[in-house]
Design an enzyme around this catalytic site. Sequence first.
Site, PDB file in Angstrom:
ATOM      1  CG  HIS A 117      -0.103  52.175  91.727  1.00  0.00           C
ATOM      2  ND1 HIS A 117      -1.303  51.372  91.386  1.00  0.00           N
ATOM      3  CD2 HIS A 117      -0.026  52.474  93.078  1.00  0.00           C
ATOM      4  CE1 HIS A 117      -2.107  51.280  92.502  1.00  0.00           C
ATOM      5  NE2 HIS A 117      -1.284  51.915  93.440  1.00  0.00           N
ATOM      6  CD  GLU A 140      -2.740  49.840  88.800  1.00  0.00           C
ATOM      7  OE1 GLU A 140      -3.678  50.182  89.541  1.00  0.00           O
ATOM      8  OE2 GLU A 140      -1.520  50.033  88.888  1.00  0.00           O
TER       9      GLU A 140
END
Lengths: 304, 370
Positions: free
Chosen positions: A259, A220
């Site tokens: 995150h 990611e």
Amino acid sequence: MLSIAEILQGNPNDSDYNKKPVIVQGITGNYGSYHTQRMLEYGTNIVAGVTPGKGGKKHENIPVYNTVKEAVDATGSKISVMFVPAKFFLSAAKEAIESGIKLLVAIPEHVPIRDTMETLELAKKNDAIIIGPNTPGVLIPELIKLGIMPASPFKVGNIGVLSKSGTLLYEISYNLSEAGFGQCITLGIGGDPINGTRLVDAFDMISDYPNLEGIVVVGEIGGDAEETLAQHVIDSNFKKPVVAYIAGRAAPKEKRMGHAGAIVYGNYGSAESKVSMFNKANIPVAKRPGEIPMLLAEKLKQSD
Amino acid sequence: MRLLEYQAKELFAEYGIKIPKGLTSKNIEQGRKDAQELGFPFVIKSQVPVGGRGKAGAIQKCHNQDEFELKYPQILEMSVKGEKTRAILLEKMAEIKKELYLSVFLNRGKRCYTIISSSDGGVEIESVKNQVIREIGLGEIDKQVAEDVAKEISLEGNSVSDFVDFLQKLSKITIEKEVELAEINPVAVLDDGSLLALDGKVITDDNSNFRHPELLKYQEQTELEKRAEKSGFSLVELDGDIAVVGNGAGLVMSTLDMLSDNGGKPACFLDVGGGATEESVYEALILISKMENVKAILVNLFGGIVKTTTVATAFIKAYKNKLIDHTVYARLKGAEAEKSKEMLKNTQTQLFDSVEEAINAAVIGVRKNA
């Protein structure tokens, strides 16, 4: 790099081969308690729990100790799964490493970076491996589950899956399983900026896994772990099929996307940078999670 | 959190890093007082949490009152890369001989802090040439290391001692405030060789906020972001019309990507966390009901453990309480999917087996009603 198989399973000659004893730090909390049950159901050999102040009691038939040292002395365990709140991570992790834990699976999210870095310095001195923090854990289908992942997406097979994200690890493993690609090991490195086991470390830990046929990398945006891994695949001339997925192409820059580590500064951490490095390493990148099995099948065919 | 320039400079000043004289205002009345106190000429600088202000015209020189009356309101109303101006910094200009680059940042790959410096400052880090890079572990910088860096970027005379001083103070800020990046770009070398921090960028570790009550005054959150954080969610507000909700940051990012690929425009990124319960999904719908742009809701939940029926219950409750009247396009992977479909049959929630189908339906649905 110590093979993860050796730590998790041991040698066939060991008396506890495939039954390595595991302790749980924070076993009496809601979260720890719930997931201890799920891990036991999966077959993980959990032999003790640690909760300061609750020593001497039993939790779901598992003895609880006040300290990791006591739990380790009583059980010989070298593996711990940790469920403590983020602000207690540093002291709990130090205690684990100083008590002889060699593999610490650190589930807590929101651990300060400095605490992770301090823990890693200590881990290095003591030859301990940390997976996480902010990891879903590590799982060998139908053998051992150290973490919070649901059991259902995973089937036995020969594909290794490495992921920054938890739910994408489940989603992509599910897609693989549905398409007939079972997994030999799946591991979440965690969504934090600093990972105890980096993507490239995890790759090395599973690359000589028995029967491994291919690796799926679920990356990611944020940092340069994917770029480093791509370069490593090139440099090490890794021959087995590797395919990848990168989440966050549509994310705005300089915004943290859930995150702590998922943030792009300029080109640093951008999806474009990761995709272009994977292309350079001849690693196809899926546009969506559902595309992974197809890309893997193509790669496997090419390598026949 | 990311500090605005004036906030970063407040921190610099607190640690003794020299900054130009400047005053910050949020309206023209205060701006006029600041201008008077400072005296012309000065620079008008938009305070936004993104780079690229110079190119966008959000930093301008100002020589007199007429120019001030024209430019101050312009810059106050300006957006840079979608970020509205938060405040205006008026700052005295300095006679500059040279511009340097200096930062201490968290090197994620090497898992240590790193000094980056260059004798060619004033441009974005990616264009900075002749970078001198030093790994410094947990952030301590001793005098010798700082002096070596100063020499490598060809500083001389009293510039060296100022540079060492700046660098050691940046190190102190890095450690004490737990920052991911502390950057001064440019550092100006003045005619007398002394140094001055002309710009400042500081990003701190959000996960260490609980140890830094002194920094909370810099935290910038919308009401919705505050509420989301309280519920343990992550929310990023975007400017499209389809709200995107899911469990897990990676999954929601992935849904956002696929929606954009299909021509949809996300109104938000909303991660309700690993587990999804009736309460958490209902709370997510409350947050979405407060967003004005939303025309449809796209839900992507993956849970081996999550019972989809509990999620379905939350949707039904939200319609019943008239919390939302949008169509929900949902993909719920988990137990009892068939039963959930039955429960939601006569509601405005459409369930799909794959996220791709849910996305297609959402994009078409929003277009139809446009």
